[in-house]
Design an enzyme around this catalytic site. Structure first.
Site, PDB file in Angstrom:
ATOM      1  N   HIS A 149       0.684  -1.259  -0.035  1.00 39.27           N
ATOM      2  CA  HIS A 149       0.108  -0.176   0.106  1.00 39.27           C
ATOM      3  C   HIS A 149       0.690   1.308   0.035  1.00 39.27           C
ATOM      4  O   HIS A 149       0.388   2.192  -0.394  1.00 39.27           O
ATOM      5  CB  HIS A 149      -0.729   0.012   1.295  1.00 39.27           C
ATOM      6  CG  HIS A 149      -1.839  -1.208   1.203  1.00 39.27           C
ATOM      7  ND1 HIS A 149      -3.219  -1.015   1.041  1.00 39.27           N
ATOM      8  CD2 HIS A 149      -1.676  -2.452   1.200  1.00 39.27           C
ATOM      9  CE1 HIS A 149      -3.929  -2.125   1.305  1.00 39.27           C
ATOM     10  NE2 HIS A 149      -3.056  -3.041   1.306  1.00 39.27           N
TER      11      HIS A 149
ATOM     12  N   ASP B  19      -6.019   5.692   2.047  1.00 35.72           N
ATOM     13  CA  ASP B  19      -6.160   4.218   1.721  1.00 35.72           C
ATOM     14  C   ASP B  19      -7.629   3.726   1.754  1.00 35.72           C
ATOM     15  O   ASP B  19      -8.275   4.040   2.906  1.00 35.72           O
ATOM     16  CB  ASP B  19      -5.456   3.358   2.564  1.00 35.72           C
ATOM     17  CG  ASP B  19      -4.813   2.120   2.206  1.00 35.72           C
ATOM     18  OD1 ASP B  19      -3.804   1.833   1.627  1.00 35.72           O
ATOM     19  OD2 ASP B  19      -5.692   0.951   2.173  1.00 35.72           O
TER      20      ASP B  19
HETATM   21  N1  UDP Z   1       8.158  -6.375  -3.578  1.00 31.83           N
HETATM   22  C1  UDP Z   1       9.727  -6.230  -3.674  1.00 31.83           C
HETATM   23  N2  UDP Z   1      10.482  -7.233  -3.184  1.00 31.83           N
HETATM   24  C2  UDP Z   1       9.958  -8.071  -2.827  1.00 31.83           C
HETATM   25  C3  UDP Z   1       8.552  -8.341  -2.525  1.00 31.83           C
HETATM   26  C4  UDP Z   1       7.711  -7.519  -3.067  1.00 31.83           C
HETATM   27  O1  UDP Z   1       9.916  -5.306  -4.175  1.00 31.83           O
HETATM   28  O2  UDP Z   1      10.933  -9.117  -2.460  1.00 31.83           O
HETATM   29  C5  UDP Z   1       7.373  -5.239  -3.878  1.00 31.83           C
HETATM   30  C6  UDP Z   1       6.728  -5.584  -5.361  1.00 31.83           C
HETATM   31  O3  UDP Z   1       7.515  -5.155  -6.337  1.00 31.83           O
HETATM   32  C7  UDP Z   1       5.363  -4.827  -5.407  1.00 31.83           C
HETATM   33  C8  UDP Z   1       5.054  -4.805  -3.676  1.00 31.83           C
HETATM   34  O4  UDP Z   1       6.240  -5.112  -3.090  1.00 31.83           O
HETATM   35  O5  UDP Z   1       5.552  -3.439  -5.722  1.00 31.83           O
HETATM   36  C9  UDP Z   1       4.109  -5.955  -3.367  1.00 31.83           C
HETATM   37  O6  UDP Z   1       2.811  -5.634  -3.416  1.00 31.83           O
HETATM   38  P1  UDP Z   1       1.672  -6.299  -4.197  1.00 31.83           P
HETATM   39  O7  UDP Z   1       0.553  -5.531  -4.149  1.00 31.83           O
HETATM   40  O8  UDP Z   1       2.229  -7.276  -5.252  1.00 31.83           O
HETATM   41  O9  UDP Z   1       1.298  -7.501  -2.900  1.00 31.83           O
HETATM   42  P2  UDP Z   1       1.168  -7.512  -1.276  1.00 31.83           P
HETATM   43  O10 UDP Z   1       2.747  -7.390  -0.674  1.00 31.83           O
HETATM   44  O11 UDP Z   1       0.494  -6.152  -0.975  1.00 31.83           O
HETATM   45  O12 UDP Z   1       0.594  -8.639  -1.058  1.00 31.83           O
END
Ligand code: UDP
Length: 481
Positions: free
Chosen positions: A18, A121
């Site tokens: 987020h 949010d």
């Molecule tokens: N991300 C990252 N490295 C990691 C894990 C996640 O850069 O090792 C980033 C990914 O590129 C994305 C965000 O974290 O921008 C995760 O958001 P997403 O909506 O995909 O999933 P959530 O973590 O909210 O379940």
């Protein structure tokens, strides 16, 4: 054009998925001359300040203000102020209670800074009332797709899950642009529970307030672009009267600094440099997923038997203490040279954009889906919870650039979501089967459309300026009253 320049507060829920797009959004607005202040709690302020350094050096009007998260008051340890820290229902409820208590310090900041608009949010439902109190519009940032809103609103209106006997019986969404098959087990509980069951817990109370707060706010900002899901942008507007501005993909529009990865960026990219084009699978399940050791074993076996090279990001296992139990025996030895395991945080966007990466195994968090689309990659879909099962359907049934690994149950902690054989088969489909080429071509086409959407004159560019113009007019009218 009126002269009034709006000043906007941006307030994300404290969770990586987020905060990152919201920071990007604030940077985008400030890069176009709109004054932006990001609101967060103390623990995250340093990260926020670091990610806006480049914007500040460029002279953009952006700042960060931190408020105190009442961890002690809700029975959480000091510093526990992120959804990423939540592992149990108890901590989820305490965290939700703490988030609700941010209302007062937020309103104090609004009183002090007098912004013209609050972009906040979805999970901060009280901000609709806070904004109303000061006579400013609240725009809701829900962080997911237009398709997700369509599915959720359709389910709320028609309750199609009531037509089936068991949670694994499939049903179709009625009166929907595409034929979408779901089961009750795939739907987030909050969409199914009757209202009276919801508000027993602090998390339930928060969820229960969301619908009203969205209905009562000025509109919704969506981190997506029209061409990706035009049927659903239209459907939301025509069927549910949702006012929305699709201004994404946000990460494509700013010169972003990423969060600090736990692997040396250059080592990771060097490893990829030594691989052939489209030969590596990137496997990552976002920032919030929790796996049991048994689930990690299944994924490990699936990756190994797919025969493909891979980078696998392993973030959290609920058997945190026993790292030796995470993988099958000698797995790490066997995959040397073929697979790279990143324990912690990976530079996901950089990896996805590397030409050696040929497919993405994703949990279908919306940011990940967008990043996969923009990198022109076919995806293996392994949704775990929340909106992820809906995003999966967008990839597999609407855009047809995804192959499901067969996950079937919406659950916060994943113990048996993915089976090794199904994962290996799905990886083969997106990497080596004939249909892989078609899927990759479609994904590349969408990636081109994403870039066009954010260019001067593109759909997201125009939506952005249409929104700013409305806010300017709104502010001018307000000041004249
Ligand atoms: N991300 C990252 N490295 C990691 C894990 C996640 O850069 O090792 C980033 C990914 O590129 C994305 C965000 O974290 O921008 C995760 O958001 P997403 O909506 O995909 O999933 P959530 O973590 O909210 O379940």
């Amino acid at each position: 054009m009126s002269e009034h320049q709006p000043y906007i507060f941006f307030f994300p829920l404290m969770a990586q998925g987020h905060m990152l797009p919201t920071i990007n959004m604030a940077k985008l607005f400030s890069s176009r001359g709109i004054k932006a202040t990001l609101i967060t709690t103390h623990r995250h302020a340093a990260m926020f300040n670091k990610t806006i350094e480049k914007s500040l050096r460029s002279g953009f009007p952006i700042s960060v203000r931190a408020i105190r998260f009442p961890a002690a008051e809700v029975g959480l340890p000091e510093g526990f102020e992120s959804l990423d820290d939540v592992t149990t229902e108890d901590t989820l409820n305490k965290f939700s209670a703490g988030v609700a208590m941010l209302r007062e310090p937020t309103e104090e900041l609004i009183r002090e800074c007098r912004p013209d608009c609050l972009v906040s949010d979805l999970f901060l439902p009280w901000t609709t009332d806070s904004a109303a109190k000061f006579g400013i519009p609240r725009l809701c940032f829900h962080g997911s797709s237009s398709f997700n809103s369509s599915v959720a609103e359709n389910i709320k209106r028609y309750k199609p899950y009531k037509e089936v006997a068991s949670e694994s019986d499939p049903f179709f969404l009625p009166d929907f642009p595409h034929q979408i098959k779901l089961t009750r087990a795939q739907i987030p509980e909050s969409l199914i529970k009757e209202d009276q069951d919801q508000h027993q817990t602090d998390f339930g109370k928060m969820i229960q307030k969301i619908s009203d707060s969205v209905a009562g706010c000025y509109g919704v900002i969506v981190n997506s672009f029209y061409e990706l899901e035009s049927d659903y942008v239209n459907y939301n507007k025509e069927t549910f009267g949702i006012r929305a501005w699709n201004i994404g993909p946000l990460f494509l529009q700013i010169d972003g600094e990423e969060s600090e990865p736990s692997i040396d960026k250059h080592d990771c990219l060097k490893w990829l440099d030594s691989r052939e084009t489209n030969s590596v699978v990137f496997v990552c399940f976002g920032s919030l997923s929790h796996f049991t050791a048994a689930q990690l074993h299944e994924i490990a076996k699936g990756l190994e038997s797919s025969g493909q090279d891979f980078i696998w990001v392993v973030r959290k296992c609920i058997d945190e203490e026993n790292r030796e139990k995470w993988f099958p025996e000698n797995f790490e030895e066997r995959i040397k040279g073929k697979g790279l395991i990143v324990t912690g945080w990976a530079p996901q966007v950089l990896i996805l954009q590397h030409e050696a990466v040929g497919a993405f195994v994703t949990h279908c968090g919306w940011n990940s889906v967008l990043e996969g689309v923009c990198s022109g990659l076919p995806m293996v879909t392994c949704p775990l919870f929340a909106d992820q099962f809906f995003n999966e359907k967008l990839l597999t049934d609407v855009l047809k650039i995804g192959v499901s690994a067969g996950a079937h149950k919406n659950s916060w902690i994943s113990s048996d979501a993915v089976k090794d054989e199904a994962l290996a088969k799905a990886i083969e489909k997106v990497m080596v089967d004939e249909e892989a080429v078609e899927m990759r071509n479609r994904a590349k086409e969408l990636s081109g459309l994403a870039k066009k959407a954010v260019e001067n004159g593109g759909s997201s560019y125009l939506a952005f300026w249409a929104l700013v113009e409305e806010l300017r007019a709104y502010g001018t009218t307000r000041k004249q009253e």
